[in-house]
Design a protein around this motif. Structure first.
Motif: not given
Length: 260
Positions: A70-80
């Motif tokens: 959820s953090m990655a989807v919402c750009r709080r965490l990089s997908w990498k």
């Protein structure tokens, strides 16, 4: 080096989450202690709180794939960064499950002998439940269980966003935020556990089940022929978590920013 640090942090934090939480269930099953959901829920919440305090300087202290995604989807965490977090969480959960089995293996064997439980049989779910969750105990359908897990994780992830994001001026001080996250975990467990035993975390549910499978529970570790271990305890929490993140960032956060 940064990836290694974050991965180690997630391993350590998820290890303690599973160790404290699953041990509380093991103590309840083996010794009849912790009479009631609230007591077990409090142990889980305290475990999460302590794990965050122990590791938040070296990682984002997610300990839950639903939170990470959820953090990655919402750009709080990089997908990498996502693979590092997920690997850390699953490895930490596996080590935590091994530790729980190591601590209580002799007591589990005594319970099985005393009650005539053959490990791997349907009846051995009574002891396997200290590792994984089983919605079959409540008599609800798989669809109802999926909704319960998705909703519980929605509430959990929503509160994590609310307690940690700058847009919410009412959030607690950073020094005590882990305490409130732990209380959120407790509240969600008390609400959802009567329905599904409250997994709300794919790593916490799936990996300890593998430990149970490894030590002889066999089919009892994954008893649902409809794939409930995946649909209910892996997919549903991820969907609920992602929906919570989207709702918070695209609706509530914008309202908060517009009110300033």
């Amino acid at each position: 080096m940064e990836y290694l640090k974050e991965g180690i942090g997630e391993i350590i934090g998820t290890f303690f989450l599973v160790l404290f939480g699953c041990s509380s269930v093991a103590v309840s099953v083996c010794f009849g202690e912790y009479h009631g959901i609230f007591q077990i829920g409090m142990v889980w919440g305290i475990g999460v709180c302590l794990a965050i305090y122990a590791t938040r300087n070296i990682c984002n202290a997610h300990f839950n794939p639903a939170v990470t995604i959820s953090m990655a989807v919402c750009r709080r965490l990089s997908w990498k960064d996502v693979p590092v977090y997920l690997i850390g969480q699953f490895l930490g959960a596996f080590l935590g499950g091994l530790a729980v089995y190591g601590l209580f293996s002799s007591n589990i064997a005594k319970i099985e002998a005393a009650e005539g439980i053959i490990r791997g049989s349907q009846e051995s779910i009574a002891t396997a439940k200290m590792f994984g969750e089983y919605y079959s105990f409540s008599g609800i359908t798989m669809g109802q269980a999926m909704l319960a897990e998705a909703f519980g994780t929605f509430v959990l992830v929503f509160m994590i966003f609310a307690l940690t994001e700058d847009a919410n001026v009412g959030r607690p001080d950073n020094a005590i935020t882990p305490l409130f996250i732990g209380l959120t975990v407790t509240s969600c467990l008390v609400m959802i556990a009567p329905l599904t035993q409250a997994g709300l975390n794919p790593a916490r549910d799936f990996v300890p089940r593998l430990v149970a499978l490894l030590f002889g529970w066999g089919h009892a570790a994954f008893p649902d022929s409809q794939g409930g271990a995946f649909w209910v305890y892996i997919l549903s929490p991820i969907v609920g978590g992602v929906l919570a993140g989207i709702f918070y960032t695209h609706i509530l956060e914008r309202l908060m920013n517009n009110s300033k």
